[in-house]
Design an enzyme around this catalytic site. Structure first.
Site, mmCIF file in Angstrom:
data_model
loop_
_atom_site.group_PDB
_atom_site.id
_atom_site.type_symbol
_atom_site.label_atom_id
_atom_site.label_comp_id
_atom_site.label_asym_id
_atom_site.label_seq_id
_atom_site.Cartn_x
_atom_site.Cartn_y
_atom_site.Cartn_z
ATOM 1 N N PRO A 66 0.681 -1.260 0.088
ATOM 2 C CA PRO A 66 0.049 -0.073 -0.002
ATOM 3 C C PRO A 66 0.862 1.256 0.005
ATOM 4 O O PRO A 66 0.394 2.322 -0.607
ATOM 5 C CB PRO A 66 -0.818 -0.135 1.167
ATOM 6 C CG PRO A 66 -0.195 -0.969 2.100
ATOM 7 C CD PRO A 66 0.604 -2.086 1.169
ATOM 8 N N ASP A 177 3.439 -1.757 12.990
ATOM 9 C CA ASP A 177 3.911 -2.745 12.120
ATOM 10 C C ASP A 177 5.353 -3.165 12.401
ATOM 11 O O ASP A 177 5.875 -3.215 11.133
ATOM 12 C CB ASP A 177 3.482 -2.397 10.678
ATOM 13 C CG ASP A 177 2.763 -3.719 9.948
ATOM 14 O OD1 ASP A 177 2.529 -4.674 10.704
ATOM 15 O OD2 ASP A 177 2.358 -3.497 8.725
#
Length: 380
Positions: A66, A177
């Site tokens: 993304p 993350d």
């Protein structure tokens, strides 16, 4: 997805890239070693990445990610990493700039430091130092010559704990993350934590790109993360280091509870560590992976536990990893003009070779005709 504070900051003008850094921590980089944070122009970064060419992508998932990371080369020949956020991920340009500028003040030798940003039109870009020796993911899961040695794995754990502890002190307590792709190795072979993970992937902060099997339990329950969630993700890094594989935490904890830790440890490391050291690292991973956030340790505890496991602190990372000495591993990046010149020279060489082949064939043909004529003359 947690709350990372932003600070309103006036960015330096685009031609100012030499102002010193203010360092309150003795472990930080010296001011003359890192380019000062600045705002870049879109045209400058587009040129540096050859128009955001797919050939320049260095992020692990390539164009499928993304938010894509590109390798870039600035006009001063400096190599950089450029993170390009997906369209409309940060609709408010000022909020993005403020967030990036705040992070630009966080400097440490264990971080891949942020040196700039860009918010023009609908583009949102971050610029960081370029790391020449790949990611922890590649060295653990996709190695070519040798597996990452035990001593280096312990060093990775300690250095990343240092980076997280520094971020906590600077009030950047949420790392989004955290995984083996976020740990990179610099030209000296030292592991560093990417600063890109300190900024949310989108303005709403709801994205989480890691496989949900590795996500903190509280994220699965509420869709949010807390500072303790970073400790959980650090535990997954420890599992990667121990096993040399990307094992889901639930599977690893089952092995630990069943006292089948030999199945967890990387067999290629046999003889490189003591049972006590391996046990301590496994116990630390287990504590980090507690299902309740309040039961997990803090970064100071991580440092305290990992520090004694380092046995060869005086040895350079480059030597431990077997990297070439005094040889900087940097890719050759050509500017559009350099590529055009290279293609032109190649075309000239091909044209010359073709002409040479044609001349040789003509010469052979003339020689053939001459021999035939000479033979007919002799017969007469």
């Amino acid at each position: 997805m947690g709350c990372v504070h932003s600070r309103t900051t006036h960015l330096p003008p685009r031609d100012d890239c030499s102002s010193p850094l203010n360092s309150a921590n003795g472990d930080n980089h010296q001011g003359d070693q890192i380019q000062a944070f600045r705002e870049y122009g879109l045209a400058e970064l587009r040129k540096a990445t050859n128009g955001f060419s797919s050939d320049y992508i260095v992020s692990e998932s390539g164009e499928k990610a993304p938010n894509v990371v590109y390798r870039g080369k600035l006009d001063n020949n400096r190599l950089v990493a450029v993170k390009r956020f997906s369209k409309q991920s940060w609709p408010d340009a000022q909020q993005f700039l403020a967030e990036a500028a705040g992070l630009g003040k966080v400097r440490h030798k264990r971080l891949v430091n942020l040196i700039g940003c860009c918010a023009e039109a609908d583009e949102r870009l971050l610029v960081a130092e370029y790391m020449a020796n790949d990611t922890l993911s590649k060295h653990l899961f996709h190695w070519d010559k040798q597996p990452l040695p035990w001593e280096m794995r312990v060093r990775v754990a300690y250095y990343i704990a240092q980076a997280l502890d520094h971020c906590n002190k600077e009030n950047w307590k949420i790392y989004h993350d955290l995984n083996a792709y976020r740990v990179l190795f610099d030209e000296d072979g030292d592991p560093r934590l990417s600063s890109f993970g300190l900024i949310k992937n989108s303005q709403d902060g709801k994205s989480y790109s890691t496989n949900l099997a590795y996500a903190p339990p509280e994220f699965l329950r509420t869709g949010r993360v807390a500072p303790e969630s970073v400790i959980y993700s650090f535990g997954t890094i420890l599992l990667d280091l121990l096993s040399g594989k990307h094992i889901p935490p639930s599977r690893a904890l089952d092995l630990i509870r069943g006292q089948n830790v030999l199945l967890l440890l990387d067999s290629s490391l046999e003889g490189q560590y003591t049972n006590d050291d391996a046990t301590k690292l496994i116990e630390l991973a287990s504590k980090c992976l507690q299902s309740e956030a309040r039961d997990r340790p803090d970064t100071i505890f991580l440092l305290t536990e990992v520090a004694p496991l380092q046995k060869h602190k005086e040895v350079e990372s480059r030597a431990i990893m077997g990297l070439p000495k005094n040889e900087e591993v940097v890719p050759t990046i050509l500017s559009p003009l350099e590529r055009l010149v290279k293609e032109w020279i190649l075309l000239l060489c091909m044209t010359y070779s073709l002409k040479l082949v044609i001349k040789m064939k003509r010469a052979q043909k003339m020689s053939f005709h001459f021999k035939n004529g000479h033979n007919r003359f002799k017969k007469c």
